[in-house]
Design an enzyme around this catalytic site. Structure first.
Site, short mmCIF file in Angstrom:
data_model
loop_
_atom_site.label_atom_id
_atom_site.label_comp_id
_atom_site.label_asym_id
_atom_site.label_seq_id
_atom_site.Cartn_x
_atom_site.Cartn_y
_atom_site.Cartn_z
N TYR A 64 0.81 -1.21 0.00
CA TYR A 64 0.00 0.00 0.00
C TYR A 64 0.85 1.27 0.00
O TYR A 64 0.51 2.25 -0.66
CB TYR A 64 -1.03 -0.01 1.15
N GLN A 98 -15.03 4.12 -7.85
CA GLN A 98 -14.50 2.89 -7.25
C GLN A 98 -13.02 3.08 -6.95
O GLN A 98 -12.38 2.21 -6.40
CB GLN A 98 -14.66 1.72 -8.22
N ASP A 101 -7.72 6.57 -5.39
CA ASP A 101 -6.54 7.40 -5.64
C ASP A 101 -6.67 8.88 -5.32
O ASP A 101 -5.70 9.63 -5.42
CB ASP A 101 -6.08 7.22 -7.10
N HIS A 116 -14.97 2.47 -2.55
CA HIS A 116 -13.95 1.53 -2.11
C HIS A 116 -12.92 2.16 -1.18
O HIS A 116 -11.83 1.63 -1.01
CB HIS A 116 -13.28 0.88 -3.32
N CYS A 124 -8.05 2.61 12.42
CA CYS A 124 -7.59 1.69 13.45
C CYS A 124 -8.31 0.35 13.32
O CYS A 124 -9.49 0.30 13.00
CB CYS A 124 -7.83 2.30 14.82
N CYS A 151 -2.03 3.07 16.04
CA CYS A 151 -3.06 4.05 16.37
C CYS A 151 -2.60 4.98 17.50
O CYS A 151 -2.15 4.51 18.54
CB CYS A 151 -4.32 3.31 16.79
N CYS A 154 -5.03 4.18 20.68
CA CYS A 154 -5.05 2.93 21.45
C CYS A 154 -3.87 2.01 21.12
O CYS A 154 -3.82 0.88 21.61
CB CYS A 154 -6.37 2.19 21.22
N SER A 193 -14.51 -1.80 -15.71
CA SER A 193 -14.84 -3.06 -16.35
C SER A 193 -16.25 -3.49 -15.96
O SER A 193 -16.82 -4.36 -16.61
CB SER A 193 -13.81 -4.13 -15.99
N GLU A 219 -12.40 -0.16 -24.27
CA GLU A 219 -12.88 -1.48 -24.72
C GLU A 219 -14.31 -1.68 -24.26
O GLU A 219 -14.79 -0.95 -23.41
CB GLU A 219 -12.05 -2.59 -24.04
P1 OAD Z 1 -10.54 -2.42 -14.03
O1 OAD Z 1 -9.06 -2.47 -14.06
O2 OAD Z 1 -11.29 -3.67 -13.80
O3 OAD Z 1 -11.07 -1.82 -15.38
C1 OAD Z 1 -10.53 -0.68 -15.97
C2 OAD Z 1 -11.36 -0.34 -17.17
O4 OAD Z 1 -10.87 0.88 -17.72
C3 OAD Z 1 -11.33 -1.38 -18.29
O5 OAD Z 1 -12.64 -1.61 -18.73
C4 OAD Z 1 -10.48 -0.70 -19.38
O6 OAD Z 1 -10.91 -1.06 -20.68
C5 OAD Z 1 -10.75 0.75 -19.13
N1 OAD Z 1 -9.70 1.71 -19.53
C6 OAD Z 1 -8.36 1.56 -19.49
N2 OAD Z 1 -7.73 2.68 -19.86
C7 OAD Z 1 -8.69 3.58 -20.17
C8 OAD Z 1 -8.68 4.94 -20.61
N3 OAD Z 1 -7.57 5.62 -20.82
N4 OAD Z 1 -9.89 5.54 -20.83
C9 OAD Z 1 -11.05 4.87 -20.62
N5 OAD Z 1 -11.11 3.59 -20.21
C10 OAD Z 1 -9.95 2.96 -19.97
O7 OAD Z 1 -10.93 -1.30 -12.94
P2 OAD Z 1 -12.31 -1.08 -12.19
O8 OAD Z 1 -13.47 -1.36 -13.08
O9 OAD Z 1 -12.21 0.24 -11.55
O10 OAD Z 1 -11.90 -2.96 -6.13
O11 OAD Z 1 -12.23 -2.20 -11.08
C11 OAD Z 1 -13.25 -2.28 -10.14
C12 OAD Z 1 -12.72 -2.73 -8.80
O12 OAD Z 1 -12.00 -3.94 -8.94
C13 OAD Z 1 -11.70 -1.80 -8.20
O13 OAD Z 1 -12.26 -0.71 -7.54
C14 OAD Z 1 -11.01 -2.71 -7.22
C15 OAD Z 1 -10.85 -3.96 -8.07
O14 OAD Z 1 -10.89 -5.14 -7.39
C16 OAD Z 1 -11.45 -2.93 -4.89
O15 OAD Z 1 -10.30 -2.66 -4.63
C17 OAD Z 1 -12.48 -3.24 -3.86
ZN ZN Z 2 -7.22 2.77 17.92
#
Ligand code: OAD
Ligand code: ZN
Length: 251
Positions: A64, A98, A101, A116, A124, A151, A154, A193, A219
């Site tokens: 992280y 989602q 950042d 997320h 903590c 923390c 605590c 996605s 895509e």
């Molecule tokens: P993904 O990595 O699954 O999908 C990214 C999407 O962005 C894909 O559909 C790509 O085609 C598209 N993409 C890539 N570059 C692009 C650009 N320049 N312009 C437009 N589209 C573009 O990411 P998320 O859908 O955000 O969850 O993933 C969902 C969740 O899955 C995340 O929040 C995370 C992960 O597990 C947690 O951490 C709980």
């Molecule tokens: Zn604490």
């Protein structure tokens, strides 16, 4: 396609945006799936789970902190900026993301729902303590430390305030997101996605309650089958053009 989207947006009354990792791709933040996907090099199930954190908090914190350092070097791109401007223009009512950042906030989006969590927040594992490291000006110092963060209230272990695999989403955020989706007449889905639930329900709720779905993605995605308008392309480039067209339409 962009013209059609601009028309829909210009005559809408309640637009929301739903974003994923793709919106930050042009800023240099790696996406999760697809080419260059984060989880190709670092297996998600190894690092982003409560079990992994219990087993090896050092490894998870190392991961992280690496991501925090990487994100700290990035800045919002034209897509984040255009969304913030659409909000100031009164067209966009909220951004539901989602992403962890913080780039929507950096771009100036006011009403931001982070489903997320946020990578710059810690909490903590024992008491209710929470800290937004950017607000307290401690990010640099925090990521530089080798020892496990504790923390200040605590002394228990701190963890990233993000949602891990197998964990529920924060109640307040998901409730707010769903009620915004019910009200929305247009949802702008950018760079996701659309396969991770419950977040992926958001465009479905908009659609089922009579709203339109505009999607921007390089895509096809899990959302594309329900999209009324699908614009293939990079989020930053497309959003810049879309913003100009909307401005032209509303004068
Ligand atoms: P993904 O990595 O699954 O999908 C990214 C999407 O962005 C894909 O559909 C790509 O085609 C598209 N993409 C890539 N570059 C692009 C650009 N320049 N312009 C437009 N589209 C573009 O990411 P998320 O859908 O955000 O969850 O993933 C969902 C969740 O899955 C995340 O929040 C995370 C992960 O597990 C947690 O951490 C709980
Ligand atoms: Zn604490």
């Amino acid at each position: 396609m962009i013209d059609e989207a601009a028309k829909l947006l210009a005559r809408s009354r309640f637009v929301i945006a739903f974003t994923g990792a793709g919106v930050s791709a042009e800023s240099g933040v790696p996406t999760f799936r697809g080419l260059g996907g984060l989880w190709k090099h670092y297996r998600a199930e190894e690092l982003a789970t409560p079990e992994a954190f219990r087993r090896d908090p050092h490894l998870v914190w190392e991961f992280y902190k690496w991501r925090m350092r990487l994100i700290l070097k990035t800045k919002p791109n034209a897509a984040h900026m255009a969304l913030a401007e659409l909000e100031r223009m009164g067209i966009l009512k909220a951004v539901i993301t989602q992403n962890v950042d913080d780039l929507h906030r950096e771009a100036g989006t006011e009403r931001l729902i982070e489903l997320h969590g946020n990578i710059f927040r810690v909490r903590c594992t024992n008491c209710g303590y929470r800290e937004y490291l950017k607000a307290s000006g401690r990010v640099e110092k925090f990521v530089g430390k080798k020892s496990l963060p504790k923390c200040p209230k605590c002394s228990s272990l701190l963890r990233p305030d993000v949602v891990w695999f197998g964990e529920p989403l924060p109640r307040k955020e998901i409730d707010e997101a769903f009620s915004l989706a019910e009200r929305a007449d247009v949802v702008l889905v950018i760079g996701t996605s659309g396969v991770v639930y419950p977040a992926a329900y958001i465009p479905q709720i908009v659609k089922e309650t009579g709203g339109k779905v505009i999607e921007i993605n390089t895509e096809r995605s899990g959302i594309t089958p329900i999209a009324d308008v699908f614009i293939r392309g990079k989020a930053g480039e497309i959003m810049e053009q879309l913003l100009e067209k909307i401005k032209g339409l509303i004068g």
